[in-house]
Design a protein around this motif. Sequence first.
Motif, PDB file in Angstrom:
ATOM      1  N   ALA A   1     -16.721  17.194   9.081  1.00 21.49           N
ATOM      2  CA  ALA A   1     -16.480  18.323   8.178  1.00 21.49           C
ATOM      3  C   ALA A   1     -16.831  17.956   6.746  1.00 21.49           C
ATOM      4  CB  ALA A   1     -15.019  18.768   8.274  1.00 21.49           C
ATOM      5  N   TRP A   2     -16.583  16.721   6.376  1.00 17.73           N
ATOM      6  CA  TRP A   2     -16.868  16.272   5.009  1.00 17.73           C
ATOM      7  C   TRP A   2     -18.367  16.327   4.736  1.00 17.73           C
ATOM      8  CZ3 TRP A   2     -17.780  11.785   1.634  1.00 17.73           C
ATOM      9  CH2 TRP A   2     -17.028  11.823   0.449  1.00 17.73           C
TER      10      TRP A   2
ATOM     11  N   GLU B   1     -17.274  20.406   3.484  1.00 18.28           N
ATOM     12  CA  GLU B   1     -15.847  20.400   3.164  1.00 18.28           C
ATOM     13  C   GLU B   1     -15.526  19.382   2.074  1.00 18.28           C
ATOM     14  OE1 GLU B   1     -12.389  21.437   6.163  1.00 18.28           O
ATOM     15  OE2 GLU B   1     -12.572  19.264   6.013  1.00 18.28           O
ATOM     16  N   THR B   2     -16.403  19.297   1.082  1.00 12.31           N
ATOM     17  CA  THR B   2     -16.113  18.484  -0.095  1.00 12.31           C
ATOM     18  C   THR B   2     -16.958  19.004  -1.241  1.00 12.31           C
ATOM     19  OG1 THR B   2     -15.876  16.218  -0.936  1.00 12.31           O
ATOM     20  CG2 THR B   2     -17.857  16.688   0.328  1.00 12.31           C
TER      21      THR B   2
ATOM     22  N   SER C   1     -21.364  15.318  -1.277  1.00  9.11           N
ATOM     23  CA  SER C   1     -21.575  16.073  -0.040  1.00  9.11           C
ATOM     24  C   SER C   1     -22.563  15.409   0.909  1.00  9.11           C
ATOM     25  CB  SER C   1     -22.034  17.499  -0.370  1.00  9.11           C
ATOM     26  OG  SER C   1     -23.258  17.478  -1.085  1.00  9.11           O
TER      27      SER C   1
ATOM     28  N   CYS D   1     -11.157  15.544  -1.315  1.00 10.19           N
ATOM     29  CA  CYS D   1     -10.596  15.282   0.016  1.00 10.19           C
ATOM     30  C   CYS D   1      -9.540  16.359   0.261  1.00 10.19           C
ATOM     31  CB  CYS D   1      -9.986  13.889   0.080  1.00 10.19           C
ATOM     32  SG  CYS D   1     -11.189  12.569  -0.156  1.00 10.19           S
ATOM     33  N   PRO D   2      -9.953  17.510   0.759  1.00  9.92           N
ATOM     34  CA  PRO D   2      -9.062  18.680   0.801  1.00  9.92           C
ATOM     35  C   PRO D   2      -7.903  18.511   1.763  1.00  9.92           C
ATOM     36  CG  PRO D   2     -11.107  19.129   1.961  1.00  9.92           C
ATOM     37  CD  PRO D   2     -11.295  17.807   1.279  1.00  9.92           C
TER      38      PRO D   2
ATOM     39  N   ALA E   1      -6.880  20.385   3.960  1.00  7.91           N
ATOM     40  CA  ALA E   1      -7.169  20.863   5.319  1.00  7.91           C
ATOM     41  C   ALA E   1      -7.415  19.713   6.278  1.00  7.91           C
ATOM     42  CB  ALA E   1      -8.379  21.801   5.291  1.00  7.91           C
ATOM     43  N   GLN E   2      -8.028  18.639   5.796  1.00  7.68           N
ATOM     44  CA  GLN E   2      -8.265  17.488   6.670  1.00  7.68           C
ATOM     45  C   GLN E   2      -6.950  16.831   7.057  1.00  7.68           C
ATOM     46  OE1 GLN E   2     -11.323  14.711   5.859  1.00  7.68           O
ATOM     47  NE2 GLN E   2     -12.895  16.292   5.666  1.00  7.68           N
TER      48      GLN E   2
END
Length: 661
Positions: free
Chosen positions: A540-541, A545-546, A551, A595-596, A598-599
């Motif tokens: 995801a990263w 998702e970053t 990215s 590093c959201p 959500a992880q």
Amino acid sequence: MAPTAAYGSWPSPIGAELAAAHDGRPDHVGFVGDEVWWTAPRPAEGGRRALVRRRDDGTEESVLPAPWNVRSRVIEYGGQPWAGTMRADGTALVVFCHLPDQRLYAYEPDAADGAAPRPLTPVSGIGGGLRWVDPVLRPEQGEVWCVLEEFTGPGPTDVRRVIAAVPLDGTAAEDRSRVRELTDGRHRFVTGPRLSPDGRQAAWIAWDHPRMPWDGTEVLLAEVAEDGTLDRPRTVAGGPEESVPQVGWTHDGQLLHLSDRSGWWNLYRSAEDGAPVALCPRPEEFGGALWKIGLSWFQPMDGGLIAVVHGKGATALGILDPDSGELVDAAGPWTEWAATLAVHGPRVVGVAASPRSAYEVVELDIRTGHARVVGCPHEDPVDPSYYPEPQIRSFTGPDDREIHAHVYPPHNPDRTAPGDGLPPYVIWAHGGPTGHAPLVLDLEIAYFTSRGIGVAEVNYGGSTGYGREYRERLREQWGVVDVEDCAAVARALADEGTADPARLAIRGGSAGGWTTAASLVHSDVYACGTIVYPILDPVAWADGETHDFESEYPQSLIGPLDEVPARYRDRSPLEHVDRITAPFVLLQGLDDVICPPAQAERFLARMAGRGVPHAYLSFEGEAHGFRRADTMVRCLEAELSLYAQTFGIERSDVPRLELRK
């Protein structure tokens, strides 16, 4: 004789509140006229960064009251957030970036009318808005040049960056069209311009994905036309496999740059034929990783000498004669210098620390060779006999590779260790992972060592400070080399009788959080771990998702996702939670876009019901890197409680962390 007590149970005057109050360091030094200015942390004021000046009488004065927060969010990690000058009438003019809205502001702190800062740039409601960093004042032309980061859509990678000119008269505050763009945006990343002494040329650094700035960057040089545009930009140094983290000009108009073309970041001068000339070729670093825009490891001086930060790491401030190559280091106790330097006449100012002192603003007078503290002076909040005594160590890892580490044994003058036991140790994995653990006084480390828990900071393969070859050990090996090197240090400490093999822990934040989680998955060395704002899902990263800056970082750390998807799954802590058997605490800022959360939430959902004791603490208002004093207190106490429960230590001085299964 001090009474005997079990490791980990020792009382200590270094409480979590004390450690939190001294977190952070001064940064972004500069001269405004003869005065030294810098930014300073304020953990008790919501974690803001204050702009501070040193008056002629030696007193420190905050330039802006709370809630002004001088910090940029360009590439999320920010960089140089302010620039200032002293006018002919003796009054200061400063331009700065304010964190909450990311606008540029102009302020005249010495003005008789006491007017508040006035905005220079507009607000944009698209994505992350308009952001600014690395300003260069051109008061004669009535403008400031800097990097503009502009979001063009709602996604984290919907962004462009250019060098732009902003009028100082405030006319652009409501009219975006008044901002003059000086570059065409063909490079994804740029630094601010560095103007030649005659103002006729500008040099800057640029690079593109998937490269990170420590992989390869280019130096661009352009003529400054009469109309204030940048004419005929061309590449004059650097390349796809050559990292240039800083450029600058000598007093007589020669272009300087740092480059790792030799395998080490050394300082070069551009010759007339275009070939770079090494000014002091050595197998050591004169630069570092460009994690922020506008970092400074060297500053040319008026007389032709150059102030440099250098060493294996960043261990010394030196004065280099570029003609002879002679390098003379400043005397003093400091063992680490931050990547921020400023010069004014014979004066050099930087930020430095040592194992016995926190970061201070230090001034060197090259006429006398005398260095003195001029800002944020270290004052021992407790008797320094409670500080740990670090050991600089090298260990042997897999394939006989060398691993660098700093080992901090337990130490407390009020207690004697039992003769029949070994202390618990916590392995600290630094962030980045292209980063470095400095050899400095850290009260968070002292918080544990003064209680009888040892700490070992590991500069695992991939760390900066030891040359490009060492740095590139982690290429496509993230989650392998870092995990192996940390485990090798832990095992070596146990095998040599330094640490209790049954009471080893690991902790880290950001990329260090990844290493911690991956270590709990892939290693049986540790009894528990502290995972702080981590990367847990590399798929995801790497898939949006970053933030934009990192990215495509996984392409070098793991490999291209479309080519090696199985490698991502194999390395991912999220995909292998079934292998985790050790207790852990997970600490997360809810405003973290790097590093959201959500992880962390997906990771915890998969851990639910597995019978592994764990805790999750999340913090409103905290992003990537905790800055608020109350957050840091809660985190330190939770971490200590985890170790106490796991290692069988009785402690009543911290709240008991509730561990769920």
